[in-house]
Design a protein around this motif. Structure first.
Motif, PDB file in Angstrom:
ATOM      1  N   PRO A  86      18.964  75.648  58.340  1.00  0.00           N
ATOM      2  CA  PRO A  86      19.670  74.377  58.409  1.00  0.00           C
ATOM      3  C   PRO A  86      21.172  74.641  58.407  1.00  0.00           C
ATOM      4  CG  PRO A  86      18.924  74.741  56.173  1.00  0.00           C
ATOM      5  CD  PRO A  86      18.453  75.925  56.990  1.00  0.00           C
ATOM      6  N   GLY A  87      21.920  73.919  59.230  1.00  0.00           N
ATOM      7  CA  GLY A  87      23.358  74.169  59.300  1.00  0.00           C
ATOM      8  C   GLY A  87      24.149  72.928  59.632  1.00  0.00           C
ATOM      9  N   TRP A  88      25.459  73.080  59.593  1.00  0.00           N
ATOM     10  CA  TRP A  88      26.385  71.987  59.893  1.00  0.00           C
ATOM     11  C   TRP A  88      27.049  72.277  61.236  1.00  0.00           C
ATOM     12  CZ3 TRP A  88      26.971  67.287  57.855  1.00  0.00           C
ATOM     13  CH2 TRP A  88      28.077  66.537  58.253  1.00  0.00           C
ATOM     14  N   PHE A  89      26.743  71.449  62.230  1.00  0.00           N
ATOM     15  CA  PHE A  89      27.311  71.572  63.572  1.00  0.00           C
ATOM     16  C   PHE A  89      28.531  70.672  63.641  1.00  0.00           C
ATOM     17  CE2 PHE A  89      27.749  70.399  68.027  1.00  0.00           C
ATOM     18  CZ  PHE A  89      27.489  71.578  68.704  1.00  0.00           C
ATOM     19  N   ASP A  90      29.682  71.251  64.015  1.00  0.00           N
ATOM     20  CA  ASP A  90      30.915  70.464  63.947  1.00  0.00           C
ATOM     21  C   ASP A  90      31.893  70.940  65.013  1.00  0.00           C
ATOM     22  OD1 ASP A  90      32.621  68.527  63.021  1.00  0.00           O
ATOM     23  OD2 ASP A  90      32.960  69.435  61.064  1.00  0.00           O
ATOM     24  N   ASN A  91      32.950  70.131  65.209  1.00  0.00           N
ATOM     25  CA  ASN A  91      33.959  70.465  66.214  1.00  0.00           C
ATOM     26  C   ASN A  91      35.164  71.176  65.625  1.00  0.00           C
ATOM     27  OD1 ASN A  91      35.357  68.465  64.880  1.00  0.00           O
ATOM     28  ND2 ASN A  91      35.602  67.117  66.646  1.00  0.00           N
ATOM     29  N   VAL A  92      35.101  71.548  64.336  1.00  0.00           N
ATOM     30  CA  VAL A  92      36.244  72.211  63.702  1.00  0.00           C
ATOM     31  C   VAL A  92      35.860  73.618  63.278  1.00  0.00           C
ATOM     32  CG1 VAL A  92      37.147  70.006  62.892  1.00  0.00           C
ATOM     33  CG2 VAL A  92      35.704  71.353  61.376  1.00  0.00           C
ATOM     34  N   PRO A  93      36.833  74.539  63.242  1.00  0.00           N
ATOM     35  CA  PRO A  93      36.544  75.917  62.846  1.00  0.00           C
ATOM     36  C   PRO A  93      36.024  75.989  61.409  1.00  0.00           C
ATOM     37  CG  PRO A  93      38.685  75.767  63.920  1.00  0.00           C
ATOM     38  CD  PRO A  93      38.231  74.359  63.662  1.00  0.00           C
ATOM     39  N   PRO A  94      35.287  77.035  61.098  1.00  0.00           N
ATOM     40  CA  PRO A  94      34.752  77.187  59.745  1.00  0.00           C
ATOM     41  C   PRO A  94      35.745  77.871  58.823  1.00  0.00           C
ATOM     42  CG  PRO A  94      33.956  78.956  61.116  1.00  0.00           C
ATOM     43  CD  PRO A  94      34.805  78.078  62.011  1.00  0.00           C
ATOM     44  N   GLY A  95      35.532  77.689  57.539  1.00  0.00           N
ATOM     45  CA  GLY A  95      36.223  78.490  56.543  1.00  0.00           C
ATOM     46  C   GLY A  95      37.722  78.375  56.551  1.00  0.00           C
ATOM     47  N   ASP A  96      38.377  79.511  56.496  1.00  0.00           N
ATOM     48  CA  ASP A  96      39.822  79.622  56.396  1.00  0.00           C
ATOM     49  C   ASP A  96      40.346  80.405  57.603  1.00  0.00           C
ATOM     50  OD1 ASP A  96      39.388  82.436  55.847  1.00  0.00           O
ATOM     51  OD2 ASP A  96      38.920  81.880  53.788  1.00  0.00           O
ATOM     52  N   PRO A  97      41.643  80.652  57.700  1.00  0.00           N
ATOM     53  CA  PRO A  97      42.163  81.389  58.869  1.00  0.00           C
ATOM     54  C   PRO A  97      41.512  82.751  59.092  1.00  0.00           C
ATOM     55  CG  PRO A  97      43.962  80.312  57.735  1.00  0.00           C
ATOM     56  CD  PRO A  97      42.749  80.131  56.862  1.00  0.00           C
ATOM     57  N   LYS A  98      41.168  83.449  58.023  1.00  0.00           N
ATOM     58  CA  LYS A  98      40.545  84.770  58.160  1.00  0.00           C
ATOM     59  C   LYS A  98      39.128  84.640  58.699  1.00  0.00           C
ATOM     60  CE  LYS A  98      40.576  89.266  57.440  1.00  0.00           C
ATOM     61  NZ  LYS A  98      41.498  90.191  58.152  1.00  0.00           N
ATOM     62  N   VAL A  99      38.375  83.690  58.158  1.00  0.00           N
ATOM     63  CA  VAL A  99      36.995  83.483  58.608  1.00  0.00           C
ATOM     64  C   VAL A  99      36.973  82.988  60.051  1.00  0.00           C
ATOM     65  CG1 VAL A  99      34.916  82.100  58.260  1.00  0.00           C
ATOM     66  CG2 VAL A  99      36.100  83.086  56.290  1.00  0.00           C
ATOM     67  N   ALA A 100      37.834  82.021  60.341  1.00  0.00           N
ATOM     68  CA  ALA A 100      37.814  81.391  61.663  1.00  0.00           C
ATOM     69  C   ALA A 100      38.324  82.311  62.760  1.00  0.00           C
ATOM     70  CB  ALA A 100      38.641  80.109  61.631  1.00  0.00           C
ATOM     71  N   TRP A 101      39.435  83.011  62.507  1.00  0.00           N
ATOM     72  CA  TRP A 101      40.097  83.760  63.581  1.00  0.00           C
ATOM     73  C   TRP A 101      40.451  85.202  63.218  1.00  0.00           C
ATOM     74  CZ3 TRP A 101      39.165  81.209  67.699  1.00  0.00           C
ATOM     75  CH2 TRP A 101      39.237  79.811  67.741  1.00  0.00           C
ATOM     76  N   GLY A 102      40.117  85.639  62.017  1.00  0.00           N
ATOM     77  CA  GLY A 102      40.484  86.985  61.614  1.00  0.00           C
ATOM     78  C   GLY A 102      41.959  87.147  61.335  1.00  0.00           C
ATOM     79  N   ILE A 103      42.633  86.057  60.988  1.00  0.00           N
ATOM     80  CA  ILE A 103      44.078  86.069  60.750  1.00  0.00           C
ATOM     81  C   ILE A 103      44.341  86.014  59.245  1.00  0.00           C
ATOM     82  CG2 ILE A 103      46.236  84.794  61.081  1.00  0.00           C
ATOM     83  CD1 ILE A 103      45.121  83.848  63.777  1.00  0.00           C
ATOM     84  N   ASP A 104      45.132  86.951  58.741  1.00  0.00           N
ATOM     85  CA  ASP A 104      45.440  87.007  57.310  1.00  0.00           C
ATOM     86  C   ASP A 104      46.291  85.814  56.890  1.00  0.00           C
ATOM     87  OD1 ASP A 104      44.053  89.387  56.865  1.00  0.00           O
ATOM     88  OD2 ASP A 104      45.786  90.617  57.454  1.00  0.00           O
ATOM     89  N   TYR A 105      46.105  85.400  55.673  1.00  0.00           N
ATOM     90  CA  TYR A 105      46.809  84.226  55.152  1.00  0.00           C
ATOM     91  C   TYR A 105      46.905  84.343  53.641  1.00  0.00           C
ATOM     92  CZ  TYR A 105      42.511  82.432  53.131  1.00  0.00           C
ATOM     93  OH  TYR A 105      41.386  82.279  52.361  1.00  0.00           O
ATOM     94  N   SER A 106      47.657  83.452  53.050  1.00  0.00           N
ATOM     95  CA  SER A 106      47.666  83.311  51.592  1.00  0.00           C
ATOM     96  C   SER A 106      47.490  81.842  51.242  1.00  0.00           C
ATOM     97  CB  SER A 106      48.965  83.861  50.985  1.00  0.00           C
ATOM     98  OG  SER A 106      50.089  83.162  51.508  1.00  0.00           O
ATOM     99  N   GLU A 107      46.898  81.595  50.104  1.00  0.00           N
ATOM    100  CA  GLU A 107      46.734  80.222  49.627  1.00  0.00           C
ATOM    101  C   GLU A 107      47.873  79.922  48.664  1.00  0.00           C
ATOM    102  OE1 GLU A 107      43.564  76.934  48.291  1.00  0.00           O
ATOM    103  OE2 GLU A 107      43.353  78.437  49.850  1.00  0.00           O
ATOM    104  N   ILE A 108      48.583  78.839  48.919  1.00  0.00           N
ATOM    105  CA  ILE A 108      49.668  78.441  48.036  1.00  0.00           C
ATOM    106  C   ILE A 108      49.388  77.040  47.507  1.00  0.00           C
ATOM    107  CG2 ILE A 108      51.329  79.861  49.311  1.00  0.00           C
ATOM    108  CD1 ILE A 108      52.457  77.299  50.516  1.00  0.00           C
ATOM    109  N   MET A 109      50.047  76.694  46.429  1.00  0.00           N
ATOM    110  CA  MET A 109      49.890  75.363  45.855  1.00  0.00           C
ATOM    111  C   MET A 109      51.196  74.593  46.040  1.00  0.00           C
ATOM    112  SD  MET A 109      46.780  75.508  44.940  1.00  0.00           S
ATOM    113  CE  MET A 109      46.594  73.957  44.063  1.00  0.00           C
TER     114      MET A 109
END
Length: 358
Positions: free
Chosen positions: A95-118
């Motif tokens: 079972p899964g979620w079919f959607d028009n938006v990329p999954p996860g975060d920048p690394k998961v979606a495109w392999g691009i490194d990122y940092s999470e800031i508040m």
């Protein structure tokens, strides 16, 4: 007769409250809307539905994994077969979620490194994804009504290719962000202050100028920042994808979508104003344009049944009168915010050219 009138009044009141909820109720989505029926190499067959039967590029998420799926290869009454373009291949029965938006975060979606800031907002810290780049002009992305940050990741490969820093923000009522005092959305009328807080925080990190990327209600949020914030003068240009240009027009479309009489939209707006204190009529970038109007790339799909393309056409038609430099691009296919999905090559080219201009 009296009982009939009471029934009419009750039904009308329910319709008005329901219509109001469509605009301001906070919704967090589930985890499954389809199931894998067959797997053959890199070919995956999903249960057929209005969602999975759409042409274009989409994603499937399940159990912390994901895959990018290409256009429809074949289909029948029960299933839709697509090729896995990127990511993992799901197992039979998943079972899964079919959607028009990329999954996860920048690394998961495109392999691009990122940092999470508040980002310190007036209501408390709100999370944002930051992808570093060159220079002091940042692209700041803001998603739409009941959306998530990952919806804005479609634009990231082009932004990263151009070397621009990228900040993908959340705002009040998002998962992980502070709730609004009344627990309701305000259609951009208060959310713009969280975008302003993000710009202020970015300036402390070295940003000097900004390019705003707003989709759906995120377009209205960007518009309200341009209308009300002293930081509007730091915005060099704006991209809006299927934006909420005029809340009244959006409300009328919502009534049509639910087969409600037109007058229910008017009553729903009154209920919305009563519940939130928002002046709904003010939230029109056509009738109440922002005081700062930087160049705008305006993208919209014709079949959009959430924010009808008439909203964007109206703004584009008023561009000369408003003294607003607007590049309006219509896409013949795709539902709400699906221009990228139905024609990625054209979408990326438009964004790349717009961001590359001096």
């Amino acid at each position: 007769m009296t009982a009939f009138l009471v029934l009419v009044v009750v039904a009308t009141g329910f319709g008005a409250w329901f219509g109001s909820d469509q605009g301001i109720a906070v919704v967090h989505y589930g985890s499954s809307n389809t199931r894998v029926l067959a797997v053959r190499g890199d070919m995956v067959t999903l249960e057929r539905s209005a969602q999975t039967g759409k042409p274009g590029t989409y994603w499937l998420e399940w159990g912390g994994a994901s895959s990018m799926l290409g256009d429809i290869v074949s289909q029948d009454r029960g299933g839709v077969t697509r090729r896995v373009l990127r990511g993992q291949v799901p197992s039979l029965g998943t079972p899964g979620w079919f959607d028009n938006v990329p999954p996860g975060d920048p690394k998961v979606a495109w392999g691009i490194d990122y940092s999470e800031i508040m980002v310190p907002t007036e209501l408390g810290p709100a999370p944002a994804w930051y992808v570093p780049g060159r220079g002091s002009t940042w692209v700041v992305a803001v998603h739409g009504q009941n959306g998530r940050r990952k919806a804005q990741l479609k634009i990231l490969p082009v932004v990263h290719e151009l070397g621009l820093p990228f900040l993908d923000i959340s705002f009040r009522n998002d998962e992980g962000a502070p709730p609004s005092p009344d627990g309701l959305l305000h259609l951009g009328d208060s959310e713009w202050r969280d975008l302003e807080a993000a710009l202020r925080h970015a300036r402390k990190m070295g940003a000097q100028r900004f390019i705003l990327f707003g989709t759906s209600m995120g377009g209205q949020i960007a518009g309200q920042l341009l209308a009300r914030s002293p930081l509007a003068t730091t915005v060099d240009r704006v991209i809006m994808d299927a934006p909420m240009i005029d809340v009244l027009i959006t409300g009328e479309q919502g009534a049509r979508n639910h087969h409600l009489p037109g007058f229910v939209s008017t009553l729903s707006n009154l209920v919305t104003e009563w519940r939130t204190g928002v002046d709904v009529a003010r939230l029109s970038l056509i009738r109440h344009p922002p005081k700062i109007r930087p160049p705008l790339l305006l993208i919209h799909t014709r079949p959009d049944t959430d924010h009808p393309i008439e909203e964007s056409r109206g703004l584009a038609a008023a561009a000369g009168r408003l003294g607003w430099k607007i590049q309006f691009e219509e896409f013949a296919q795709g539902q709400h915010t699906e221009a990228w999905n139905v024609d990625r090559a054209r979408y990326d080219r438009l964004v790349r050219d717009f961001l590359s201009r001096p």
